[in-house]
Design a protein around this motif. Structure first.
Motif, mmCIF file in Angstrom:
data_model
loop_
_atom_site.group_PDB
_atom_site.id
_atom_site.type_symbol
_atom_site.label_atom_id
_atom_site.label_comp_id
_atom_site.label_asym_id
_atom_site.label_seq_id
_atom_site.Cartn_x
_atom_site.Cartn_y
_atom_site.Cartn_z
ATOM 1 N N TYR A 439 0.815 -1.209 0.000
ATOM 2 C CA TYR A 439 0.000 0.000 0.000
ATOM 3 C C TYR A 439 0.854 1.267 0.000
ATOM 4 C CZ TYR A 439 -3.774 -3.290 0.829
ATOM 5 O OH TYR A 439 -4.632 -4.330 0.698
ATOM 6 N N GLU A 440 2.130 1.095 -0.386
ATOM 7 C CA GLU A 440 2.989 2.272 -0.517
ATOM 8 C C GLU A 440 2.656 2.966 -1.847
ATOM 9 O OE1 GLU A 440 5.660 3.613 1.632
ATOM 10 O OE2 GLU A 440 4.114 2.561 2.783
ATOM 11 N N PRO A 441 2.591 4.278 -1.835
ATOM 12 C CA PRO A 441 2.259 5.018 -3.059
ATOM 13 C C PRO A 441 3.483 5.234 -3.937
ATOM 14 C CG PRO A 441 2.589 6.545 -1.280
ATOM 15 C CD PRO A 441 2.821 5.171 -0.695
ATOM 16 N N GLU A 442 3.249 5.345 -5.216
ATOM 17 C CA GLU A 442 4.277 5.826 -6.140
ATOM 18 C C GLU A 442 3.604 6.878 -7.013
ATOM 19 O OE1 GLU A 442 6.679 3.012 -8.004
ATOM 20 O OE2 GLU A 442 6.416 1.491 -6.425
ATOM 21 N N PHE A 443 4.255 8.009 -7.091
ATOM 22 C CA PHE A 443 3.594 9.084 -7.855
ATOM 23 C C PHE A 443 4.597 9.855 -8.676
ATOM 24 C CE2 PHE A 443 4.272 10.600 -3.464
ATOM 25 C CZ PHE A 443 5.187 11.606 -3.691
ATOM 26 N N GLY A 444 4.061 10.549 -9.658
ATOM 27 C CA GLY A 444 4.885 11.468 -10.445
ATOM 28 C C GLY A 444 4.372 12.875 -10.237
ATOM 29 N N THR A 445 5.319 13.818 -10.243
ATOM 30 C CA THR A 445 4.912 15.220 -10.097
ATOM 31 C C THR A 445 5.236 15.981 -11.372
ATOM 32 O OG1 THR A 445 7.061 15.867 -9.232
ATOM 33 C CG2 THR A 445 5.388 15.220 -7.613
ATOM 34 N N ILE A 446 4.551 17.068 -11.508
ATOM 35 C CA ILE A 446 4.836 17.943 -12.646
ATOM 36 C C ILE A 446 6.252 18.486 -12.487
ATOM 37 C CG2 ILE A 446 4.198 20.081 -13.833
ATOM 38 C CD1 ILE A 446 1.331 19.575 -13.050
ATOM 39 N N GLY A 447 7.022 18.389 -13.522
ATOM 40 C CA GLY A 447 8.392 18.879 -13.491
ATOM 41 C C GLY A 447 9.333 17.967 -12.728
#
Lengths: 651, 651
Positions: A439-447
């Protein structure tokens, strides 16, 4: 109990030019692994395979990937694949081309090039202003007509225009300018230009410059939203966007929706304050565009703005009072062009501001702009157009007829009213995946910056991800029996921690709360109910739509798949969806590029029939039914139902 | 030795309603006796019998008078006679009707009604602005179009107009104004109105008022002269002048002629100062018009201004620099209308200022205005038009062709550069007679006030009178051997005392000096030479003119007979002369009354051919020859020659 992702063979995937490696399971989806690795790949359709924005080059190794319609035979031969359609077979070296990467610029038009190319293709570069370079015979005693007549004579001869008028302010400069470079000068003419582009009829000279400046012709396109203002600087000589910017509308301090803004405008000095707030916002964007492009703001010769009726009234300083009172009449749906400088907008002092015309008090120029921008008014195909924003707007129809409705969705789609909601700028969490075991998140951010908040598209992706992983139930509540320290009791109730304080730009944990989820649920329910009610009013259902055009100011992209998962969009075949980003801005841009589009906007505004939803009982029923994820009736969302059915039952 | 006025029978003449008696010789001219008695009777033609403005009613007693074309059979039967054509036979009681009296208002249009009636008759009341009263159906939920559309719909239905536009400023007021009197309102529309007056095409709504204000529609007509500015307040609903005013152009402090004004404009801040000066002048006149009429200046909806090219440039704030430099090009001959308020003119904030177009740098909108105002462009008759002023302008032609020239006459005709010269206001000496025995003067002043100076027409009358009485020689010198204390050595050389200090408003002797006479001589010589040179250029002589239209800002009237005596006008049959007063103002007025005249002005400005006199050798020769009273060649003025021949030789 887990069903997906059996832990078998690991493969190394190397991404260029980022020089990032990730260990992935054989058979894993290449796009998802890229997201997990923090490699930014645009995927407008959310991995449905229809947009073609996630093309990558397989430099070495092997993927399992079908050739889709988005990949030409040549491209396939070269090793180009759609990341979303590729499964990892061997170790890989993958090159992500520039056009597939999420850049730092934040307005979505360029990244959604393929969608806008499909839709907004039936226009010619034919701007409402034009620069005419003339070489005049010098004045002599035998030919000493006045300077204006000399200019008119040359414009007639060299550009075949007639009925030439001149802006009074230009007259003041004319004598010195004409003589400055030996009777060579460039006149900026504001005109309706005939479609064949050989004649300019009834132009007005709005600027005169010494010498030949015809290579330099800029326009500012604006979307004036209730929550955010977006701007693009346009090079009208080439038909290109050369800079983009976005900012929160500073009016937010005076209320988050149009109704509170109208109330504020009725206070002493209120209208003036609101006008100044939006003008200040525009000027800040303008300054940023100037910084990006190196173009001086005073060289902007033309401004086109699209906004809802209230935003447009306030921008022009028109009292919106009667918009709020029954029977809800605007002062004017078409506002005559005024000098932008007279409102305080810092562009060339001769530049006129054109507003895209509105239909009614709650169906504004923004929706007309979107329809005209996407060319919906030119096609026979039955189309659903949805502009997802604080003020949600829906259009159904085609080139022959159009019905429209609006509903107040609230600012959640633009990051408003969300605990860590931010505008779609650098550091906004936009893509999201969750490890089904940890349940660990992985995300991308703008820039690819360290996170500082969540933008609208990020919010949809996060809620969809949490729902699909079973972390959030269909009534929007966190499942506290899940073994993860990410779910915890926060100051606003239960929340899920997306990023720990040390990993963020803001030095605090970034979370999503149940209140946030509720806000998103109500926002998407309003949009969905509006869409459904309007469809029912004209006797069509969602499967009848040949094309569904989604517009919204979500940042770089809206993930169609995830938007269906949360119940924002109807669960119909994915290939009917086209995401155009900021449709209002798109229409404003095309109206700057092509005078014909402004004419079209006037015609379209006149042909739209408005349905009032605010006191409609069906709308209220549809709205209540939609206050679940994705809906109280799961059968309306069969593919989402399938996805969720694979979840382990956690109770 | 005296030849005229043998001292025989005295007759008493009683003038009503002034209740003034005068003892006159039997056989004396009734008009002259009235002037001597201080009874003001208008006589536009100076007693030539052609204008008909000096009609009086012989209540009792007998005069010898022929019935002229100016007197109808009915009038003759009633006892109405032209004073200038009547000789006194018995004691008389004479009633001077209101229309024949010189009032206190000083602009000449109304007093020259007959002359302008003869000339400016081919027009219909058809103003470029119009008030449209509408009753709108109130907005309802079923009919909630925007306020502007509701207004447009009513204007289309009730006034059959199309392509309706609206001034942006009006939009701001629109919602409140429409609701103020239950959706009844009056829209002021600025438009080109078709000749048949049933349709208004492409109007712009420039003002909106609650209720029905269509009875109230005012325009300001202006003549912007180098020396004086004249204004008339016009009631456009009735086609009438309701107030008049005149003032010196405050720019005079910056130079007396256009060349020095241009020079001044090139100093830092100079152009702005000049513009402010004329705007202040206009505002003072406007204030006076408001005082006279009771009409608030903010109810003035429209302004038409005529002036020479330099005055027009400065009024609009356009740099006149290149007008003075070869090849003498104006910025623009046609200046687009601007809001008068933007220049500082205090009228309704929505009122536009229209300038009558010019032909060239030294042939301005004033002359075009005069031609159009007098209808010269509509007739086949070969016409000489002379506008006598600081900047003298001459037009020869008819409806098919026109040539024009200008010459700098200096400000003498407007009282400028004359020791006691004043503008044509109350207290200005205007009429003049001299007792042939005592050389005592008798004069009339404007408003019958105590004298305070000499206006332009007064100057001509005085010099003519002094010349005819032998007090001044043909070379403009006082005859010092005449036994009168009126001729004396003053600080500026020889002078003739018109009024002793105790009898004046200024507490000083009012005199005319040899320098004044010289100034007038040079001014009239420039006009005469210009006229002659232009005539010769097109191969006509003065006897070929079927009509001679004289315009000028002389106060109530120009005495044609006296103007011929001093050599200003050619010595041709008097019935060809028509004095129209301020022709420039006349044209501005008619352009306010009738939109067609503004169109005509554009057409006329385009058809005029300009002759440059400033470097023309013939002009210089003609000018030098005219520097005598009336001319070096007395044979050019046979009737003057006859008059002067009757003088006793005094050497």
């Amino acid at each position: 109990m887990m069903v997906k992702h059996t832990l078998d063979k690991k493969r190394n995937v190397h991404f260029n030019p980022d020089n990032i490696d990730v260990l992935a399971n054989e058979g894993a989806n290449l796009l998802e692994e890229a997201i997990r690795a923090g490699v930014h790949i645009a995927a407008s359709c959310g991995g449905a395979g229809v947009c073609g924005t996630c093309k990558v080059l397989i430099e070495s190794g092997k993927v399992a990937s079908n050739r889709t319609a988005q990949i030409s035979a040549d491209e396939y031969q070269q090793g180009i694949r759609q990341a979303c359609q590729s499964r990892i077979i061997t170790d890989l070296s993958v090159h992500v081309p520039l056009e597939s990467r999420l850049g730092t610029s934040v307005v979505s038009s360029e990244k959604n090039k393929s969608a806008t190319d499909i839709l907004a293709n039936n226009w010619k570069l034919n701007p409402p202003i034009r620069k005419c370079y003339v070489e005049l015979p010098p004045a002599t005693l035998d030919d000493n007509v006045c300077d204006f007549s000399r200019l008119v004579r040359a414009l007639k001869q060299q550009y075949h225009c007639d009925n030439i008028d001149i802006d009074f302010d230009v007259l003041k400069d004319l004598p010195l300018v004409l003589r400055k470079k030996d009777w060579r000068a460039t006149a900026t003419c504001l005109a309706r230009i005939d479609r064949d582009r050989t004649r300019i009829s009834s132009p007005t000279v709005i600027k005169i410059e010494p010498g030949d400046t015809s290579h330099r012709l800029y326009s500012l396109a604006l979307d004036i939203g209730t929550t955010t203002v977006c701007g693009q600087l346009l090079d009208l000589t080439r038909g290109q966007v050369i800079a983009e910017g976005i900012a929160y509308n500073k009016q937010i301090e005076c209320g988050s929706d149009v109704i509170t803004r109208i109330a504020y405008s009725q206070k002493p000095g209120g209208l003036r304050s609101l006008q100044q707030a939006v003008v200040t916002t525009i000027n800040e964007i303008n300054h940023e565009l100037s910084r990006q492009s190196g173009v001086s703001t005073r060289n902007i010769e033309h401004v086109t703005a699209a906004g809802n009726t209230i935003m447009t009234h306030i921008l022009f300083g028109l009292d919106p009072k009667f918009i709020r009172l029954a029977p809800y009449t605007p002062s004017a749906c078409f506002i005559p062009p005024v000098k932008a400088g007279s409102l305080g907008i810092k562009v060339g002092r001769h530049a006129y501001l054109f507003a895209i015309p509105a239909v009614a008090s709650y169906v504004g120029g923004d929706i007309v702009s979107g329809v005209v921008g996407t060319g919906m008014h030119q096609r026979k195909a039955l189309t659903l157009y949805m502009d997802i924003g604080t003020n949600g707007e829906i259009v159904i129809g085609n080139s022959d007829w159009m019905v429209t409705a609006s509903c107040s969705a609230g600012p959640a789609f633009e990051g408003g009213g969300i605990k860590h909601g931010i505008i779609a700028t650098e550091g906004a969490i936009e893509t999201f995946a969750i490890d089904p075991l940890s349940y660990e998140p992985e995300f991308g951010t703008i820039g690819r910056a360290r996170p500082k908040g969540i933008c609208g598209s990020g919010l949809i992706n996060i809620v969809a991800g949490l729902l699909e992983a079973g972390v959030v139930s269909r009534d929007g509540q966190f499942q506290t029996n899940i073994a993860t320290r990410r779910i915890r009791q926060g100051s606003d109730g239960l929340e899920y921690v997306l990023a720990w304080a040390p990993d963020t730009q803001i030095g605090r944990d970034i979370v999503i709360t149940e209140i946030d989820i509720d806000n998103l649920t109500r926002a998407k329910a309003a949009m969905y109910a509006g869409c459904r009610t309007l469809s029912e009013s004209v006797g069509v259902n969602s499967l009848d739509f040949e094309q569904v055009i989604i517009a919204g100011n979500f940042g770089s992209s809206l993930n169609i798949e995830k938007a269906i998962t949360v119940g924002l969009l109807p669960d119909i075949p994915r290939d009917r969806f086209l995401f155009v980003g900021n449709g209002s801005l798109l229409g404003a841009r095309l109206s700057s590029f092509s005078a014909d589009r402004l004419d079209d906007a006037l015609r379209v505004a006149g042909m739209m029939t408005n349905f009032e939803l605010s006191e409609n009982a069906d709308f209220m029923n549809n709205y209540t039914a939609a206050l679940f994820l994705p809906h109280t009736d799961i059968n309306e969302f069969p593919t989402v139902s399938n996805k969720l059915a694979r979840l382990p039952r956690t109770e």
